[in-house]
Design a protein around this motif. Structure first.
Motif, PDB file in Angstrom:
ATOM      1  N   THR A 131       0.849  -1.186   0.000  1.00  0.00           N
ATOM      2  CA  THR A 131       0.000   0.000   0.000  1.00  0.00           C
ATOM      3  C   THR A 131       0.888   1.240   0.000  1.00  0.00           C
ATOM      4  OG1 THR A 131      -1.784  -1.131   1.140  1.00  0.00           O
ATOM      5  CG2 THR A 131      -1.801   1.275   1.234  1.00  0.00           C
ATOM      6  N   PHE A 132       0.616   2.126  -0.927  1.00  0.00           N
ATOM      7  CA  PHE A 132       1.331   3.390  -1.041  1.00  0.00           C
ATOM      8  C   PHE A 132       0.392   4.528  -0.691  1.00  0.00           C
ATOM      9  CE2 PHE A 132       3.801   0.682  -3.803  1.00  0.00           C
ATOM     10  CZ  PHE A 132       5.094   1.149  -3.711  1.00  0.00           C
ATOM     11  N   ASP A 133       0.800   5.393   0.240  1.00  0.00           N
ATOM     12  CA  ASP A 133       0.146   6.672   0.462  1.00  0.00           C
ATOM     13  C   ASP A 133       1.003   7.678  -0.287  1.00  0.00           C
ATOM     14  OD1 ASP A 133      -2.066   6.085   2.189  1.00  0.00           O
ATOM     15  OD2 ASP A 133      -0.589   5.578   3.726  1.00  0.00           O
ATOM     16  N   VAL A 134       0.415   8.336  -1.277  1.00  0.00           N
ATOM     17  CA  VAL A 134       1.177   9.153  -2.218  1.00  0.00           C
ATOM     18  C   VAL A 134       0.615  10.568  -2.279  1.00  0.00           C
ATOM     19  CG1 VAL A 134       1.844   9.375  -4.646  1.00  0.00           C
ATOM     20  CG2 VAL A 134       1.643   7.119  -3.639  1.00  0.00           C
ATOM     21  N   GLU A 135       1.521  11.538  -2.410  1.00  0.00           N
ATOM     22  CA  GLU A 135       1.138  12.912  -2.745  1.00  0.00           C
ATOM     23  C   GLU A 135       1.967  13.333  -3.947  1.00  0.00           C
ATOM     24  OE1 GLU A 135       0.766  17.457  -0.963  1.00  0.00           O
ATOM     25  OE2 GLU A 135       1.581  15.873   0.314  1.00  0.00           O
ATOM     26  N   VAL A 136       1.297  13.810  -4.995  1.00  0.00           N
ATOM     27  CA  VAL A 136       1.985  14.274  -6.198  1.00  0.00           C
ATOM     28  C   VAL A 136       2.483  15.695  -5.936  1.00  0.00           C
ATOM     29  CG1 VAL A 136       1.787  14.731  -8.674  1.00  0.00           C
ATOM     30  CG2 VAL A 136       0.506  12.828  -7.648  1.00  0.00           C
ATOM     31  N   MET A 137       3.801  15.855  -5.972  1.00  0.00           N
ATOM     32  CA  MET A 137       4.427  17.125  -5.627  1.00  0.00           C
ATOM     33  C   MET A 137       4.685  18.012  -6.846  1.00  0.00           C
ATOM     34  SD  MET A 137       4.431  16.561  -2.456  1.00  0.00           S
ATOM     35  CE  MET A 137       5.218  18.052  -1.891  1.00  0.00           C
ATOM     36  N   GLU A 138       5.073  17.385  -7.959  1.00  0.00           N
ATOM     37  CA  GLU A 138       5.438  18.167  -9.145  1.00  0.00           C
ATOM     38  C   GLU A 138       5.279  17.291 -10.378  1.00  0.00           C
ATOM     39  OE1 GLU A 138       9.269  20.689 -10.917  1.00  0.00           O
ATOM     40  OE2 GLU A 138       9.580  19.317  -9.261  1.00  0.00           O
ATOM     41  N   ILE A 139       4.908  17.918 -11.467  1.00  0.00           N
ATOM     42  CA  ILE A 139       4.880  17.258 -12.778  1.00  0.00           C
ATOM     43  C   ILE A 139       5.506  18.242 -13.756  1.00  0.00           C
ATOM     44  CG2 ILE A 139       3.450  16.330 -14.627  1.00  0.00           C
ATOM     45  CD1 ILE A 139       1.332  15.635 -12.512  1.00  0.00           C
ATOM     46  N   ARG A 140       6.500  17.763 -14.495  1.00  0.00           N
ATOM     47  CA  ARG A 140       7.158  18.613 -15.494  1.00  0.00           C
ATOM     48  C   ARG A 140       7.364  17.805 -16.762  1.00  0.00           C
ATOM     49  NH1 ARG A 140      12.356  17.121 -16.472  1.00  0.00           N
ATOM     50  NH2 ARG A 140      13.560  16.171 -14.786  1.00  0.00           N
ATOM     51  N   SER A 141       7.601  18.510 -17.827  1.00  0.00           N
ATOM     52  CA  SER A 141       7.898  17.838 -19.096  1.00  0.00           C
ATOM     53  C   SER A 141       9.289  17.221 -19.030  1.00  0.00           C
ATOM     54  CB  SER A 141       7.851  18.833 -20.247  1.00  0.00           C
ATOM     55  OG  SER A 141       6.547  19.351 -20.389  1.00  0.00           O
ATOM     56  N   ALA A 142       9.420  16.053 -19.583  1.00  0.00           N
ATOM     57  CA  ALA A 142      10.727  15.405 -19.667  1.00  0.00           C
ATOM     58  C   ALA A 142      11.539  16.070 -20.764  1.00  0.00           C
ATOM     59  CB  ALA A 142      10.551  13.923 -19.972  1.00  0.00           C
ATOM     60  N   THR A 143      12.843  16.077 -20.575  1.00  0.00           N
ATOM     61  CA  THR A 143      13.722  16.599 -21.619  1.00  0.00           C
ATOM     62  C   THR A 143      13.840  15.543 -22.719  1.00  0.00           C
ATOM     63  OG1 THR A 143      15.750  15.680 -20.683  1.00  0.00           O
ATOM     64  CG2 THR A 143      15.067  17.884 -19.900  1.00  0.00           C
TER      65      THR A 143
END
Length: 160
Positions: A131-143
């Motif tokens: 079980t993972f408790d997750v918070e999405v902190m950042e999303i950016r485009s990949a180089t």
């Protein structure tokens, strides 16, 4: 920006097993960053994060088949101490890289009995419901380079 088109996603997570024991966490450290869609994390977690956005918090329970797989008893074998030349002290829990029929693999020493050493080629979390408790902190485009190489570049990456 939604988590689509192979972005780099940074998450904080806490990982627990079926008994609720904490196995790992990024809390208090840097978030885990990965290239989404490149298979850099277990399939069940990657799938659960597919439609995520920055700030999303979720709890995901993942069955073994979508995590580190089921335990495979064929991956456990007893070998002679002679298979470890030059290593004076061998202890339960030590890990070694070995050649397997499917390429390099990591094996863990699980039992010592005289000159007989039991090794296990299963991932330590194979067969575990996670079980993972997750918070999405950042999303950016990949180089472009990250996309070509199939993983993110940052601290600890030693190639261009």
């Amino acid at each position: 920006m939604k988590n689509t088109e192979n972005p780099v996603v940074s998450i904080h997570y806490t990982l627990t097993n079926k008994a609720g024991e904490k196995l790992d966490s990024s809390i208090g450290a840097e978030p885990l960053s990965y290239l989404h869609g490149a298979g850099n994390i277990i399939p069940g977690l990657e799938s659960a994060l597919s439609e995520s956005s920055v700030g999303d918090k979720l709890t995901v329970t993942i069955e073994p088949k979508d995590a580190y797989g089921e335990r495979n008893e064929a991956q456990i074998q007893t070998v002679s101490k002679e298979m470890f030349p030059g290593i004076e002290t061998i202890e339960v829990g030590m890990q070694f890289q070995a050649d397997s029929s499917s390429g390099p693999a990591v094996v863990t020493i699980t039992k010592l009995e005289g000159d007989d050493i039991t090794i296990d080629g299963n991932h330590p979390l194979a067969g575990e419901q996670l079980t993972f408790d997750v918070e999405v902190m950042e999303i950016r485009s990949a180089t472009e380079t990250e996309m070509e190489h199939g993983h993110i570049h940052g601290a600890g990456c030693n190639h261009d």
